[in-house]
Design an enzyme around this catalytic site. Structure first.
Site, short mmCIF file in Angstrom:
data_model
loop_
_atom_site.label_atom_id
_atom_site.label_comp_id
_atom_site.label_asym_id
_atom_site.label_seq_id
_atom_site.Cartn_x
_atom_site.Cartn_y
_atom_site.Cartn_z
N HIS A 304 -1.15 -4.06 -5.79
CA HIS A 304 -2.32 -3.18 -5.65
C HIS A 304 -3.54 -4.04 -5.39
O HIS A 304 -3.65 -5.15 -5.90
CB HIS A 304 -2.54 -2.38 -6.94
CG HIS A 304 -3.39 -1.17 -6.74
ND1 HIS A 304 -4.76 -1.25 -6.70
CD2 HIS A 304 -3.07 0.13 -6.52
CE1 HIS A 304 -5.25 -0.04 -6.48
NE2 HIS A 304 -4.25 0.82 -6.37
N ASP A 361 2.95 4.61 -7.07
CA ASP A 361 4.02 5.14 -6.20
C ASP A 361 5.41 4.74 -6.66
O ASP A 361 6.39 5.26 -6.13
CB ASP A 361 3.78 4.65 -4.77
CG ASP A 361 2.54 5.31 -4.18
OD1 ASP A 361 1.62 4.59 -3.77
OD2 ASP A 361 2.49 6.55 -4.19
C1 SDX Z 1 -1.76 3.29 -3.27
O1 SDX Z 1 -6.32 1.48 -3.15
C2 SDX Z 1 -5.85 2.36 -3.93
O2 SDX Z 1 -6.41 2.69 -4.95
C3 SDX Z 1 -4.56 2.99 -3.49
C4 SDX Z 1 -3.87 3.91 -4.49
C5 SDX Z 1 -4.67 5.19 -4.69
O3 SDX Z 1 -4.53 5.79 -5.78
O4 SDX Z 1 -5.34 5.62 -3.75
O5 SDX Z 1 -3.72 3.26 -5.72
C6 SDX Z 1 -2.50 4.36 -3.99
O6 SDX Z 1 -1.87 3.20 -2.07
C7 SDX Z 1 -0.93 2.31 -4.06
C8 SDX Z 1 -0.30 1.19 -3.16
C9 SDX Z 1 0.93 1.77 -2.48
N1 SDX Z 1 1.44 0.78 -1.50
C10 SDX Z 1 2.55 0.09 -1.76
O7 SDX Z 1 3.19 0.15 -2.80
C11 SDX Z 1 2.99 -0.80 -0.59
C12 SDX Z 1 3.43 -2.16 -1.11
N2 SDX Z 1 2.25 -2.87 -1.59
C13 SDX Z 1 1.61 -3.82 -0.72
O8 SDX Z 1 1.71 -3.57 0.62
C14 SDX Z 1 0.26 -4.30 -1.21
O9 SDX Z 1 0.42 -4.66 -2.52
C15 SDX Z 1 -0.94 -3.37 -1.11
C16 SDX Z 1 -1.10 -2.81 0.27
C17 SDX Z 1 -0.85 -2.27 -2.08
C18 SDX Z 1 -2.19 -4.20 -1.45
O10 SDX Z 1 -2.33 -5.15 -0.45
P1 SDX Z 1 -3.46 -6.30 -0.54
O11 SDX Z 1 -4.39 -6.07 -1.67
O12 SDX Z 1 -4.04 -6.44 0.83
O13 SDX Z 1 -2.62 -7.56 -0.98
P2 SDX Z 1 -2.24 -8.74 0.01
O14 SDX Z 1 -1.59 -8.17 1.22
O15 SDX Z 1 -3.44 -9.61 0.15
O16 SDX Z 1 -1.10 -9.50 -0.83
C19 SDX Z 1 -1.42 -10.61 -1.65
C20 SDX Z 1 -0.11 -11.39 -1.78
C21 SDX Z 1 0.53 -11.73 -0.40
O17 SDX Z 1 1.34 -12.88 -0.61
P3 SDX Z 1 0.70 -14.34 -0.19
O18 SDX Z 1 0.15 -14.19 1.21
O19 SDX Z 1 -0.38 -14.60 -1.24
O20 SDX Z 1 1.87 -15.29 -0.31
O21 SDX Z 1 0.86 -10.58 -2.47
C22 SDX Z 1 1.96 -10.32 -1.60
C23 SDX Z 1 1.46 -10.57 -0.18
O22 SDX Z 1 2.54 -10.90 0.68
N3 SDX Z 1 2.34 -8.92 -1.80
C24 SDX Z 1 3.59 -8.47 -1.84
C25 SDX Z 1 3.50 -7.10 -2.11
N4 SDX Z 1 2.20 -6.75 -2.22
C26 SDX Z 1 1.48 -7.88 -2.01
N5 SDX Z 1 4.78 -9.10 -1.66
C27 SDX Z 1 5.89 -8.33 -1.77
N6 SDX Z 1 5.89 -7.00 -2.05
C28 SDX Z 1 4.71 -6.36 -2.22
N7 SDX Z 1 4.69 -5.05 -2.50
#
Ligand code: SDX
Length: 427
Positions: A304, A361
């Site tokens: 998140h 989720d």
């Molecule tokens: C919702 O914003 C809100 O409030 C949203 C929400 C709401 O109520 O409206 O809470 C609802 O949308 C919840 C999120 C649902 N999405 C998912 O579950 C999809 C999976 N999650 C990711 O795609 C991700 O965690 C996000 C999109 C939720 C957040 O992305 P960020 O903040 O841009 O994080 P990032 O891409 O900068 O990741 C940081 C690191 C990266 O690794 P490094 O580059 O540091 O090596 O964490 C890793 C990412 O690759 N990472 C994950 C991951 N989420 C982040 N790696 C594997 N699996 C994941 N799910």
């Protein structure tokens, strides 16, 4: 709130910046005059470090995993309130009295029917259309059927119409996808029972509402009601800042929410759990893929932008999923896989170092499935919960005297100026 000061030093020049401190002590550097005083813009992909408004609707503390609607912790609202009361709280800013809640509930109940023209719109859509597409089309069309509600002066009436009609539109989108006749809203039922009746009733048979299922859905909608300036809520505000109508603004929120990184994640979670189950329960393979930087796969339902600890909503949902699934089927292999997946991820350095925890989720899909909804309806259910938040945030934006049309800047990295070359001279 008291104001502090900061100084931006660029080269030999110092630029004083005011610091705005919010209710919970979070500080915001006011860069409203950054461009005019420094000639520079702030570069911030995904607005991860940028607050683009002041808001009083909800508050998230990502470090401790807290979420409050108008100051009330969601755990208390989930336990003691109901979705319609929460929708009143978000819109009006205060909990209603008994009389106000009764009036709000009655105003919504009498508006649950859709114009028959809207029904014909559903009939014209392909049965395979994703229900989020139909929901977005229905919300946009509501403006055409209710032009008298397009003015900001009619905000409360528009809110009542949206809260009343969106469950009917969502149920109709489900029935359309199943080739079933539409079930019209029964006004004698409460909000969630009526939605279950419109969705699952069998033509010619009396629909018996399961009170436990209706309560579980009510809690699910409460937990999804608002969440600060997430992608879809910011989209609603951005579209609304051009003075587009509430219907056009909120329909844009539906479209933003449909993405798999946002509200579409709950559908992805369930499809992943089903894939792991078909794969003999081998979730380790998917955890390895989630950690592999060469693989674009991300673990849906994990991570998140704000929460650096457990998403409080996931905690409440996990308890409910346990109760509902155990009551219904004794056990659900997908819930077992989800619990094992969570346990393993939470002890894995990759997830620990990146503060990746289950988000709203991760467990919601298990619950939506236990309630009988197909996975493609999951984002629609998320949207049903989020409507009060979108509407409250849109209203707050229209009433904020500091609101300007949203228009971010950029840093240009394209070609320097060059002259046109006629096509026959090009090599
Ligand atoms: C919702 O914003 C809100 O409030 C949203 C929400 C709401 O109520 O409206 O809470 C609802 O949308 C919840 C999120 C649902 N999405 C998912 O579950 C999809 C999976 N999650 C990711 O795609 C991700 O965690 C996000 C999109 C939720 C957040 O992305 P960020 O903040 O841009 O994080 P990032 O891409 O900068 O990741 C940081 C690191 C990266 O690794 P490094 O580059 O540091 O090596 O964490 C890793 C990412 O690759 N990472 C994950 C991951 N989420 C982040 N790696 C594997 N699996 C994941 N799910």
């Amino acid at each position: 709130m008291e104001e502090e000061r900061a100084v931006l030093r660029h080269g030999k020049v110092e630029h004083p910046l005011e610091v705005f401190v919010g209710t919970e002590g979070e500080s915001g550097l006011d860069i409203g005059r950054l461009l005019s005083s420094t000639g520079m813009v702030a570069l911030d992909y995904g607005f991860a470090n940028t607050a683009w408004c002041r808001s009083a609707v909800s508050f998230v503390d990502g470090n401790v995993g807290a979420l409050r609607y108008r100051g009330y912790p969601i755990e208390q609202l989930a336990e003691h309130s109901c979705f319609l009361e929460v929708s009143y709280l978000l819109f009006h800013g205060e909990l209603p009295t008994l009389a106000q809640l009764a009036e709000w509930r009655e105003a919504i109940t009498v508006e649950t029917l859709l114009d028959e023209g809207m029904r014909q719109m559903f009939d014209a859509c392909p049965r395979e259309a994703h229900p989020m597409v139909l929901l977005s089309a229905a919300v946009t069309a509501m403006g055409a059927f209710h032009p008298e509600l397009e003015s900001t002066l009619a905000a409360e009436q528009a809110a009542i119409h949206l809260l009343a009609k969106v469950p009917t539109a969502a149920a109709f989108s489900y029935r359309r996808s199943r080739g079933l006749p539409y079930a019209y809203p029964r006004r004698s039922l409460d909000y969630c029972s009526r939605f279950l009746q419109m969705t699952f009733s069998v033509p010619g048979e009396e629909y018996e509402v399961d009170p436990v299922a209706a309560r579980a859905l009510d809690v699910l909608l409460i937990l999804h009601a608002d969440h600060e300036q997430n992608c879809s809520t910011s989209t609603v505000r951005l579209v609304g800042s051009s003075r587009a109508t509430v219907f056009a603004s909120v329909a844009s929120g539906v479209n933003a929410l449909s993405g798999p990184l946002h509200g579409g994640a709950n559908q992805e979670v369930l499809e992943l759990l089903q894939q792991i189950h078909a794969d003999g329960g081998n979730y380790a393979k998917y955890l390895a893929r989630a950690k592999d930087r060469e693989d674009t796969f991300r673990l849906p339902g994990f991570g998140h932008r704000i929460y650096r600890s457990y998403d409080p909503r996931a905690g409440v949902l996990k308890t409910f999923a346990d109760q509902l699934v155990t009551r219904q089927a004794g056990q659900d292999p997908l819930l077992e896989i989800a619990l094992a997946l969570e346990q393993t991820a939470l002890t894995d350095d990759y997830f620990i170092e990146r503060h990746l925890y289950p988000n709203v989720d991760f467990y919601s899909g298990i619950l939506f499935r236990a309630l009988g909804f197909p996975t493609r309806m999951f984002p629609v259910l998320f949207a049903l919960g989020r409507f009060p938040g979108w509407i409250a945030q849109w209203k707050e934006m229209t009433e904020d005297p500091e609101t300007r049309i949203g228009r971010p800047r950029q840093v240009y990295v394209g070609s320097p100026q060059r002259d046109y070359v006629p096509v026959h001279e090009r090599r």
